[in-house]
Design an enzyme around this catalytic site. Structure first.
Site, PDB file in Angstrom:
ATOM      1  N   THR A  62      23.281   2.393  29.214  1.00 44.47           N
ATOM      2  CA  THR A  62      24.663   3.077  30.551  1.00 44.47           C
ATOM      3  C   THR A  62      24.631   1.404  30.906  1.00 44.47           C
ATOM      4  O   THR A  62      26.568   1.499  31.485  1.00 44.47           O
ATOM      5  CB  THR A  62      23.798   3.387  31.363  1.00 44.47           C
ATOM      6  OG1 THR A  62      23.396   4.986  30.606  1.00 44.47           O
ATOM      7  CG2 THR A  62      24.442   3.710  33.202  1.00 44.47           C
ATOM      8  N   SER A 109      20.349   5.813  25.254  1.00 48.32           N
ATOM      9  CA  SER A 109      19.042   6.069  24.452  1.00 48.32           C
ATOM     10  C   SER A 109      18.152   7.515  23.850  1.00 48.32           C
ATOM     11  O   SER A 109      16.833   7.452  23.050  1.00 48.32           O
ATOM     12  CB  SER A 109      18.022   5.638  25.269  1.00 48.32           C
ATOM     13  OG  SER A 109      17.657   6.402  26.514  1.00 48.32           O
ATOM     14  N   THR A 142      18.373   3.382  30.034  1.00 44.81           N
ATOM     15  CA  THR A 142      17.526   3.653  31.197  1.00 44.81           C
ATOM     16  C   THR A 142      16.291   5.081  30.457  1.00 44.81           C
ATOM     17  O   THR A 142      15.402   4.958  30.799  1.00 44.81           O
ATOM     18  CB  THR A 142      17.772   3.791  32.599  1.00 44.81           C
ATOM     19  OG1 THR A 142      18.542   5.160  32.352  1.00 44.81           O
ATOM     20  CG2 THR A 142      18.342   2.017  32.489  1.00 44.81           C
ATOM     21  N   ASP A 143      17.312   5.968  29.536  1.00 41.55           N
ATOM     22  CA  ASP A 143      16.569   7.078  29.790  1.00 41.55           C
ATOM     23  C   ASP A 143      14.808   7.321  29.200  1.00 41.55           C
ATOM     24  O   ASP A 143      13.957   7.455  29.390  1.00 41.55           O
ATOM     25  CB  ASP A 143      16.762   7.974  28.824  1.00 41.55           C
ATOM     26  CG  ASP A 143      18.124   8.583  29.849  1.00 41.55           C
ATOM     27  OD1 ASP A 143      18.604   8.247  30.711  1.00 41.55           O
ATOM     28  OD2 ASP A 143      19.206   9.919  29.872  1.00 41.55           O
TER      29      ASP A 143
END
Length: 374
Positions: A62, A109, A142-143
């Protein structure tokens, strides 16, 4: 703060990529040669000998995302912008370090693979082994950032800082959090006080240790937490303020993956009422060398499911780690069947088990690793 003109250029470059936002993130083609990178940013900005050198390894996510409008914070394309654009958007980086950018991937990710992780850790180790590099930053979605951070925490051997950073809003969004997060991450990587703390995660003014930190909210900026273990520090005026002297988690291992090209497959099974015991057998038959059970409560599994787990262990020698589906907690040693995952959540236990299997750990070593009691 980040200059408005640079942010405008950042947003403009991102907007140019916006027509691509209708598709899903495009994963990096595999297989890939050892030591691959998409690009290395060579900057004409004069070298400042009074500043530390920090290398930024970009993987997408992101923080490099692009949407079709400034108010769109979901459904955007992750990994749309290159590391050169991320660096150019934050000219203040030049006030804290000499930065060099390396694009090792540009994906959401969820598309990060063992091949990408191994290449990343090998490049980071080589960079930190150089006396000319004082620290590294990894930009990441971030996932699954917590998984990559945990992996690097276990596979990079250096006192120098390794800082992972991401964003919860794409670069095109109003009040995008990526630029300030990146500035704080580079500032931390350049700070002598960050040495000896293992891999760290920076978002939303927080400094967190990679070993226990997890993503706690799918949308909130303040998402990365380790509820029981706490944060390592905070940022005031872009300056890191630590709460504690450098320390590492008890029982934290190191795995040498310098020559690794792949990792054993490990799958996670989710515990719930009336779970299907056959899923464990199916996972093993499809190639899993290990299983992590996201159990109910403190690692609980159904009676029928437990019988199947015993069978796959006995018949296939499958390594099984019991974890928990709840946000936090401790899973005790299991006795003769599998290993208790301790404080590790399922996704971190999976990474640990992959590395242990790669290293050839036997039963006694596995018990010591997962059931460490300091």
């Amino acid at each position: 703060m980040v200059s408005s003109s640079k942010l405008l250029a950042f947003a403009s470059a991102a907007a140019a990529a916006a027509p691509l936002a209708l598709g899903s993130p495009v994963p990096l083609p595999l297989p890939l040669p050892a030591g691959f990178h998409l690009s290395v940013r060579d900057d004409a900005t004069p070298y400042n000998a009074s500043l530390p050198n920090v290398t930024i390894f970009a993987t997408g996510g992101t923080i490099a995302g692009s949407a079709s409008s400034s108010d769109q914070t979901t459904g955007y394309r992750a990994g749309a912008l290159g590391v050169d654009i991320l660096i150019a958007a934050v000219p203040q980086l030049r006030n804290v370090s000499n930065v060099r950018g390396v694009q090792v991937a540009n994906v959401g990710s969820e598309a990060v693979t063992p091949a990408i992780l191994l290449n990343l850790t090998q490049q980071i180790q080589a960079e930190l082994d150089s006396p000319y590099c004082q620290g590294v930053v990894v930009t990441h979605g971030t996932d699954t950032l917590e998984e990559s951070a945990f992996f690097l925490d276990l596979t990079v051997r250096s006192e120098k800082p390794v800082v992972l950073v991401g964003a919860m809003r794409p670069a095109t969004a109003i009040s995008a959090d990526g630029p300030i997060n990146l500035l704080e991450a580079v500032t931390l990587a350049a700070d002598p006080g960050a040495k000896g703390r293992g891999a760290m995660i920076v978002l939303n003014d927080r400094i967190a240790g990679a070993f226990y930190t997890t993503k706690s909210n799918a949308n909130s900026l303040d998402t990365f937490r380790s509820a029981e273990q706490g944060f390592l520090g905070f940022f005031i005026n872009i300056k890191p303020k630590f709460y504690f002297a450098p320390a590492l988690p008890l029982g934290k291992p190191y795995f040498d993956v310098t020559g690794a090209a792949s990792l054993p497959e490990v799958d996670i099974l989710f515990g719930h009422q009336a779970l299907n015991p056959a899923l464990a057998t199916a996972a093993v038959e499809s190639g899993a060398k290990g299983l992590v059970l996201a159990g109910m409560g403190a690692g609980g599994w159904t009676e029928d499911g437990g019988k199947t787990i015993e069978e796959v262990i006995e018949n296939n020698g499958t390594a099984v780690v019991y974890s928990r589906r709840s946000m936090d907690g401790y899973v005790e040693p299991t006795g003769s069947v599998g290993y208790g995952g301790g404080f590790l959540n399922p996704q971190k236990a999976r990474i640990m088990l992959q590395l242990a299997l790669y290293a050839g750990y036997e039963n006694a070593q596995m018990k010591t690793l997962f059931e460490f009691d300091g």
